[in-house]
Scaffold this active site. Structure first.
Site, PDB file in Angstrom:
ATOM      1  N   ARG A  94       0.875  -1.178   0.000  1.00 38.19           N
ATOM      2  CA  ARG A  94       0.000   0.000   0.000  1.00 38.19           C
ATOM      3  C   ARG A  94       0.907   1.221   0.000  1.00 38.19           C
ATOM      4  NH1 ARG A  94      -3.945   3.187  -1.095  1.00 38.19           N
ATOM      5  NH2 ARG A  94      -5.518   3.655   0.487  1.00 38.19           N
ATOM      6  N   GLY A  95       0.901   1.957  -1.086  1.00 36.17           N
ATOM      7  CA  GLY A  95       1.841   3.045  -1.283  1.00 36.17           C
ATOM      8  C   GLY A  95       1.808   4.097  -0.200  1.00 36.17           C
ATOM      9  N   ASP A 155       1.186   3.853   2.844  1.00 30.54           N
ATOM     10  CA  ASP A 155       1.741   3.396   4.123  1.00 30.54           C
ATOM     11  C   ASP A 155       3.271   3.228   4.076  1.00 30.54           C
ATOM     12  OD1 ASP A 155      -0.826   3.323   4.989  1.00 30.54           O
ATOM     13  OD2 ASP A 155      -1.039   1.144   4.949  1.00 30.54           O
ATOM     14  N   THR A 156       3.788   2.628   3.004  1.00 30.56           N
ATOM     15  CA  THR A 156       5.178   2.134   3.063  1.00 30.56           C
ATOM     16  C   THR A 156       6.059   2.530   1.886  1.00 30.56           C
ATOM     17  OG1 THR A 156       4.486   0.078   1.979  1.00 30.56           O
ATOM     18  CG2 THR A 156       4.498   0.100   4.403  1.00 30.56           C
ATOM     19  N   ARG A 157       5.519   3.221   0.876  1.00 28.33           N
ATOM     20  CA  ARG A 157       6.322   3.486  -0.315  1.00 28.33           C
ATOM     21  C   ARG A 157       7.598   4.262  -0.001  1.00 28.33           C
ATOM     22  NH1 ARG A 157       2.769   5.279  -3.901  1.00 28.33           N
ATOM     23  NH2 ARG A 157       2.895   3.496  -5.314  1.00 28.33           N
ATOM     24  N   GLU A 165      -4.633  -7.338  -6.495  1.00 23.01           N
ATOM     25  CA  GLU A 165      -3.273  -7.877  -6.672  1.00 23.01           C
ATOM     26  C   GLU A 165      -3.099  -9.151  -5.859  1.00 23.01           C
ATOM     27  OE1 GLU A 165      -0.155  -5.243  -5.646  1.00 23.01           O
ATOM     28  OE2 GLU A 165      -0.746  -3.673  -7.056  1.00 23.01           O
TER      29      GLU A 165
END
Length: 1111
Positions: free
Chosen positions: A84-85, A87-89, A151
Site C-alpha cells: 500500500r503506497g 503506508d510504506t512506499r 493484486e
C-alpha cells in the site's frame, strides 16, 4: 486473540466442579500456547524467519512444478513487491526495494518499473504472473485499497497455476487480523462488501491463505530494527532464488552434469581468483551453461555481473560502455562514466579489487575485450570467479592461469529429449512421429541450437510437413542455424576462410594416408595450413584426429551454404563445385558453358572425366587453383582421343592461377603438347603415369617446388630444363625403372630432396656443376651407379642423409667424403662391389674417413673382411648412435669400438666368422648378434653396460647363457627399495610364467612356456635364453596410479608366441644404488623408424597398464 480465547473458556467453565475447572484451565493454557506459536511462528523463531515458507507450501509448489514441467512459465522478474503506497512506499518498501536491487535481485515495483502512461491494472497483473516470488507487505491500510486486494487475489491464484511463491510481511499488523479479517482489515472489507459482495469473497479467501503463510512480523516489540530485518529478508530471498534456479537448471536438458563439472572447475568457496573459459562450437550451449551457473552461484558473491553478447555489443557501442556496465552492475549504481578504455581498466581494478565478485563475460571473440573487462586476476578480490564463453580457444590460452572447460555436444538421448520438449512440448514423441524425430535429431548431430530451432519450427506441423522439411534440409539448410554457426567463420582472416572451405568441400572424405597430400596442397595455395588448422581448431570449426579431418556435419553444411551465397542457383558463380551432378550439368553444356568462378576440381568420378564436354568446361575455369584426378585410364576418354598420341590437356588449357596439379594413375603418354605457361604452379604430381615417356618442359613452370614422378615406369627422358630450375625443392622419381640418365644440375640451389631410388637402369650419377647448399637428402638406392663423383663432397656439403643401399654395381666413392660436415645418416648396405674410396688422386682403404657428426652408419653386407676396417676408424665418431655391421666376413673388430661414447645400437648379426665379442661402450642399449655361429669369446663384461635393455643372440649357443646372465645381473639393480616384500608370484598375462622381484621382459627361450618361478638365483645360469628384452619398472613411475607392490593391473602382450614373461630377481643392495644411480625413465628405442620396440599403454578409467612388445 488471547482475550477472545479467555472469553470462550469463561463461558464453557460456568457450573463446572473445581477439579474439572482446573483441568479445563490447564488445557486452555496449553491450547493458547500452541495457537499463539502457530500464528506467530514467523517472528518467534529467528531461524524460521530465514525460511519463510512452510513445508506444506514447499510440497504444493513441488507438486505444481512437477505437474507443470511441460509448460514452464517465463519468469521475467524474480520478485514482485505488493504494498500500500500511502503506508510504506517512502519508508520500509523503499529501503527493501533498494537492498533487493543492490543484491542483484530483479524486482518489480510499480512506481519504478511501469512505463509512464501504461494501463496500470493489466500491467501489474502480467508482472505478477511473470514473477517468481511475491513479497506482500501487509500494512495497516492495505485492505483499504481494492487495487491491493485485486493484486493479492491474483497472486494467490498464481500459487496454484504457476507454482509461484508468496511470502508475507506483516508490517505493524497482527497476522490474525489479516487471516480473520479483524480490526482495520475487517472494517475495510465491510465497506467494500457494500459495493461488490462477490469480489469481497475472493478477497477474504486470499487474505486467509496469505495470513496462514510463514513470513516476517515487524512491529514495535518484535523485529523492531527494520534495517536488520530487511537484510534478513533479502538474504533469505537470495538463497531461495538460488535453490529455485538450481531446480530450473535440472529442467535444462543435459545441463545438470555439465553444470556440476563446471562448478568443480570453478572451486567455489576456495581462495584465490579463478578464471574459467567455456569453449565450444557455436550453438553448443556455452551461454546456457554460463547463465545457469550464474543463476545458481551468484548469491554467494558480494557483487555479480552478467555481460551478454559482448562481441555484438562491443561492435555497436564500444568497450567503454561495457566497462561502465560491469561497474554499474557490480557496484549497484547508475552514476558510472568511463572516459576511455584505459580509464575503464584502471577503474575496474581500483573499485573491484577488494570485492568478491562473480563476472560472466559471454561471447568474447577478441583478446582486447578480455583485456578491457578482465585484464588480470588481481583486478578482483579474493574468492572472485570470472566465467568467459567463447568460440576461440586461443583467447583463453592467451590469458594466463585460465582453465578451459570444453562444452560437449548433446548425447543421442539428450538430443532426443530436447527435441521432444520443443517439437511436442512433452518428453515423448507423438504417435507415428518417432521415426521422423530420429531423422531430425540425426541431422542436428547433437548441436543444441539446431535441435531447438528445428523442434520449434516443426511444432504444430503435420506429418507431411515434417517429411517436406526433412527433404528440404537435404538441399537447403536451416538459415537460422547457419547464420549462428557462420559467426565463427566471419571472424577468420581471408586465407583461413579459404582453408576452411577447401577442407569442408573436398577433404572431409580423405583418409589419413592422404593427410600429407592435403597439407601439401593447402600450403601451395598459400593457406598456411599448420597455423591455419590450429586457428580453425581453436574456433571449434574443425578437428584433426590421427591424421584425418573431422568436422560437424552442420559445419560442413555451413561451408556449402557460404559457397552458394547469394547465387544458390548459379553454379558458374560458385567458388567451389563439389557435387558430381553439378559438374555433369556443366559438362552437358560443353562449349556453351559460361566463364566460371570455380577454383578446385577434385576427386572426379570416371563418368565425369570421360565426359566429352569436360575440357571445354575446364578451359572456362580461369580461377582454378588445384586439380586432383585419380585413376583415369585412357580408355575412358572420348573416342576422338588417340591413346597412342593423346595428351591429357588441350592447348586452350591455360589456368594461370593453378598452383597444384595432381594426376595419378593415368595412361597418357604426354601431359600436354609443347611448353605451357603455368606461372603459379607449385606442385606437379604425376604418380603412376605408367605410359609417360617424357616430362613436360619446365621452363613455363617457374614457381614449381615439388615434382613427383613416382612409378612412371616408361619414363625415359627428363627435359633438360630441370637442371636450371631455381625453385624446385623436392624431386621424387622413385621406381622410374626405364630412366637411364638425370640431366646435369646447373642451377638447383633450392633443391632439398632428390630421390632416384629404385631407378634400376640409372647408371650415371647426376652431373652436379654448382653448389647445392640446400640439398639434405640424396637417395640413390638400388640403382646401377658405379661411381660417386667428387662433386658430391664439393657441392653438397650440407647433406644430412645419403643412401646408396643396394647399389651392387658401385665400385668407387671419390672426393673429400669426410667434408660432408652435416651428414647424419649414411647407408652403404649391400654395396658388395665397393672396392675403394679415392681422395685427391690416392686410393685409400675400403672404408673412408667418415664425417665426425655421423649418427647412423649402415655397412650391412659390404663384404668387409679382416683388415678392411681401419683400427682408428671409430674413435672420432663421437656422435654415432647406430652401427650396423651385419652379414660381413671379419672375425674380429677394432678395439676402438668401445670409444664410440654415444653408441646405442650395435648389429653384428650373421657375421658367421666373428669369434670374439668386442668391448662395448657403456652407452650401449641394444645388442644384436644373431646367427654368429663362431662366436665364443666375450671380451667385455655386460654388467657394466648400465643402459643395456635388449640383447639378441639367436643361435649363439656357445655364448648366450653367460652373456645374457651378465646382462640380467645389471638389469636387476633398478631401485629395489621401491618394491616391497609383497612381490610374490602373480600372472601378467595368460599362460605366462614369471619369477619376479623387480623388472620384467619377454625372453625367447628354447623351451617355450617353461616355468622358472621356482628356481633359485643360481638357476638363472641354466636358463637357455637366446634373447632378452628388458622393461624397467622405473619407466612406469610416471603413471600416477602405479603401485609397485600391486601388479595385478599389469598385462603383457607380445606379437611373438615364443616369448616368456618373467620378473627379474633383485640382487643388489640399496647402498650400491646410491653410489651409481641409474635413471631408466626413458629407454633409447629408435631401432625402428615407424614404431617402438615396446609401448606402455594405460587406461585412466580402469587403471590398467598394458605393456605391448612388438619386436
Amino acid at each position: 486473540m488471547a482475550a477472545e480465547l479467555m472469553e470462550t473458556l469463561k463461558e464453557a467453565i460456568t457450573g463446572l466442579s473445581p477439579t474439572t475447572f482446573f483441568t479445563v484451565l490447564a488445557t486452555g493454557v496449553t491450547v493458547y500456547y500452541i495457537v499463539s506459536v502457530f500464528f506467530r511462528r514467523g517472528s518467534s523463531d529467528h531461524r524460521q524467519q530465514h525460511s519463510p515458507m512452510s513445508s506444506e507450501q514447499d510440497r504444493s509448489i513441488a507438486d505444481s512444478s512437477s505437474s507443470s514441467s511441460q509448460s514452464i512459465p517465463a519468469w521475467n522478474h524474480e520478485v514482485f513487491l505488493s504494498f500500500r503506497g500511502e503506508d510504506t512506499r517512502k519508508n520500509f518498501v523503499d529501503h527493501l526495494y533498494k537492498d533487493l536491487v543492490q543484491q542483484g535481485i530483479h524486482t518489480y515495483k510499480d512506481d519504478q518499473t511501469l512505463p509512464r502512461g501504461e494501463s496500470i491494472g493489466p500491467a501489474l497483473l502480467k508482472a505478477i504472473q511473470e514473477s517468481r516470488i511475491a513479497l506482500v507487505v501487509f500494512s495497516q491500510n492495505y485492505a483499504d485499497s481494492s487495487w491491493c486486494l485485486d493484486e493479492l487475489a491474483h497472486t494467490m491464484e498464481c500459487v496454484d497455476t504457476n507454482g509461484q511463491i508468496v511470502i508475507p510481511i506483516f508490517y505493524h499488523v497482527d497476522p490474525s487480523d489479516v487471516r480473520k479479517q479483524k480490526g482495520k482489515y475487517g472494517k475495510a472489507l465491510s465497506k467494500h462488501e457494500r459495493k461488490n459482495k462477490q469480489k469481497v469473497e475472493s478477497w477474504r479467501n486470499a487474505l486467509e491463505k496469505a495470513g496462514n503463510l510463514s513470513g516476517w512480523v515487524i512491529n514495535n516489540t518484535e523485529n523492531s530494527h527494520e534495517a536488520k530485518c530487511i537484510s534478513d529478508i533479502v538474504g533469505t530471498i537470495s538463497s531461495r532464488l538460488s535453490i529455485l534456479n538450481t531446480n530450473d537448471n535440472k529442467d535444462l536438458i543435459g545441463m545438470e552434469t555439465r553444470l556440476r563439472d563446471l562448478k568443480l572447475m570453478l572451486e567455489i568457496g576456495s581462495g584465490g581468483v579463478r578464471m574459467v573459459g567455456i569453449w565450444g562450437v557455436g550453438g553448443g550451449g556455452k551461454t546456457t551453461l554460463a547463465s545457469a551457473a550464474y543463476a545458481e552461484i551468484s548469491h554467494r558473491f558480494e557483487a555479480c555481473c552478467l555481460l551478454q553478447n559482448i562481441r555484438e555489443e562491443s561492435n555497436k557501442h564500444g568497450l567503454e560502455k561495457l566497462q561502465e556496465k560491469i561497474l554499474s552492475v557490480a557496484l549497484k549504481t547508475k552514476d558510472v562514466v568511463v572516459g576511455s578504455e584505459i580509464e575503464g581498466r584502471s577503474t575496474i581494478r581500483r573499485r573491484l579489487c577488494h570485492k568478491r565478485v562473480l563476472v560472466v563475460l559471454d561471447d568474447v571473440d577478441d583478446l582486447e575485450q578480455l583485456e578491457a573487462l578482465a585484464g588480470s586476476h588481481d583486478w578482483f578480490g579474493e574468492g572472485s570467479r570470472i566465467i568467459i564463453t567463447t568460440r576461440d580457444k586461443h583467447l583463453l590460452s592467451s590469458t594466463a592461469h585460465t582453465n578451459i572447460y570444453e562444452v560437449s555436444l548433446l548425447s543421442h538421448y539428450e538430443a532426443i529429449k530436447l527435441f521432444h520438449r520443443h517439437a511436442y512440448n512433452k518428453d515423448k514423441p507423438v504417435e507415428d512421429f518417432e521415426t521422423l524425430s530420429l531423422d531430425v535429431v540425426s541431422y542436428a548431430g547433437g548441436l543444441p541450437l539446431a535441435v531447438k530451432v528445428l523442434g520449434s519450427f516443426l511444432y504444430d506441423k503435420d506429418r507431411d510437413e515434417w517429411k517436406s522439411t526433412l527433404a528440404k534440409l537435404k538441399c537447403i539448410p536451416e538459415e537460422k542455424v547457419m547464420e549462428r554457426l557462420k559467426i565463427s567463420y566471419d571472424g577468420l582472416e581471408p586465407y583461413q576462410k579459404d582453408l576452411f572451405l577447401d577442407i569442408a568441400c573436398f577433404m572431409m572424405s580423405w583418409y589419413s594416408h592422404q593427410f600429407d597430400d592435403a597439407m601439401m596442397v593447402l600450403d601451395a595455395c598459400n593457406f598456411h595450413p599448420v597455423i591455419g588448422l590450429k586457428v580453425l581448431e581453436q574456433k571449434s570449426l574443425i578437428k584433426v584426429v590421427a591424421g584425418e579431418f573431422e568436422m560437424h556435419d552442420l559445419m560442413q553444411e555451413m561451408a556449402h551454404y557460404i559457397v552458394r551465397g547469394e547465387h544458390p542457383n548459379n553454379l558458374e558463380k560458385h567458388s567451389r563445385i563439389w557435387k558430381w551432378k553439378d559438374l555433369e550439368y556443366l559438362c552437358d553444356m560443353g562449349a556453351a558453358a559460361p566463364s566460371m568462378e570455380n577454383e578446385v576440381l577434385a576427386d572426379l568420378p570416371r563418368y565425369i572425366i570421360s565426359h566429352p564436354g569436360l575440357f571445354d568446361v575446364v578451359a572456362n575455369m580461369k580461377k582454378l587453383r588445384w586439380i586432383l584426378w585419380d585413376n583415369h585410364p585412357a580408355s575412358l576418354f572420348p573416342s576422338n582421343f588417340q591413346p597412342t598420341k593423346a595428351f591429357l590437356f588441350p592447348s586452350n588449357f591455360q589456368p594461370t592461377k593453378l598452383r597444384c596439379l595432381l594426376l595419378k594413375h593415368s595412361q597418357q603418354k604426354k601431359l600436354w603438347e609443347g611448353c605451357k605457361s603455368l606461372p603459379n604452379l607449385k606442385i606437379l604430381d604425376l604418380q603412376n603415369f605408367r605410359n609417360l615417356i617424357k616430362t613436360p618442359d619446365f621452363e613455363g613452370l617457374p614457381c614449381l617446388e615439388r615434382l613427383i614422378l613416382v612409378c612412371c615406369e616408361s619414363l625415359e627422358e627428363i627435359h633438360p630444363s630441370i637442371g636450371y630450375h631455381k625453385s624446385l625443392v623436392f624431386v621424387d622419381m622413385r621406381l622410374c625403372s626405364a630412366l637411364k640418365r638425370f640431366p646435369p644440375i646447373i642451377h638447383m640451389k633450392k633443391l632439398e630432396t632428390l630421390d632416384l631410388s629404385w631407378c634400376k637402369e640409372l647408371q650415371q650419377f647426376p652431373d652436379i656443376q654448382s653448389n647445392m647448399d640446400s640439398l639434405v637428402t640424396l637417395d640413390l638406392c638400388l640403382t646401377r651407379i658405379e661411381i660417386i663423383p667428387p662433386s658430391v663432397g664439393r657441392f653438397c656439403t650440407n647433406l644430412v642423409s645419403f643412401s646408396l643401399h643396394g647399389c651392387r654395381k658401385l665400385k668407387r666413392i671419390e672426393g673429400n667424403f669426410h667434408l660432408l660436415k652435416s651428414l647424419k645418416d649414411l647407408n652403404l648396405s649391400g654395396c658388395i662391389g665397393l672396392q675403394s674410396f679415392h681422395h685427391e688422386g690416392s686410393v685409400s682403404l675400403k672404408l673412408p674417413r667418415f664425417p665426425r657428426f655421423l649418427r647412423k652408419l649402415n655397412l650391412h653386407r659390404c663384404n668387409l673382411g679382416d683388415g678392411d676396417i681401419p683400427s682408428d676408424i671409430f674413435c672420432k665418431l663421437l656422435n654415432l648412435q647406430v652401427l650396423d655391421l651385419s652379414e660381413n666376413n671379419f672375425s674380429r673388430l677394432p678395439s676402438d669400438l668401445s670409444q664410440i661414447l654415444c653408441l646405442k645400437l650395435l648389429n653384428l648379426s650373421d657375421c658367421i666368422n666373428l669369434v670374439e665379442l668386442p668391448d662395448l661402450p657403456s652407452s650401449i642399449a641394444i645388442l644384436k648378434a644373431n646367427g654368429c655361429d663362431s662366436l665364443e669369446i666375450a671380451r667385455g663384461d655386460l654388467s657394466y653396460c648400465k643402459w643395456l635393455w635388449k640383447v639378441s643372440l639367436l643361435g649363439v649357443v656357445k655364448l648366450n647363457k653367460r652373456v645374457l646372465h651378465s646382462m640380467l645381473e645389471e638389469m636387476s639393480t633398478d631401485h629395489p627399495e621401491e618394491f616391497g616384500e609383497d612381490w610374490e608370484q602373480r600372472k601378467f598375462g595368460e599362460d605366462h610364467s614369471e619369477k619376479f622381484n623387480n623388472d620384467l621382459g619377454p625372453c625367447d627361450s628354447e623351451s617355450v612356456g617353461t616355468d622358472y618361478s621356482h628356481e633359485s638365483d643360481e638357476d638363472w645360469e641354466q636358463c637357455k635364453y637366446e634373447r632378452v628384452g628388458y622393461v624397467p619398472f622405473s619407466s612406469l613411475r610416471h603413471i600416477p596410479w602405479f603401485n609397485p607392490t600391486y601388479t595385478q593391473n599389469i598385462s603383457f602382450q607380445t606379437n611373438n608366441g615364443g616369448l616368456n614373461v618373467e620378473l627379474v630377481r633383485c640382487k643388489s643392495k640399496i647402498g650400491d644404488l646410491n653410489e651409481r644411480p641409474v635413471d631408466y625413465s626413458e629407454c633409447w628405442d629408435e631401432e625402428y623408424e615407424d614404431e617402438k620396440t615396446f609401448e606402455i599403454l594405460y587406461d585412466s578409467k580402469s587403471s590398467e597398464i598394458r605393456i605391448s612388445w612388438y619386436h
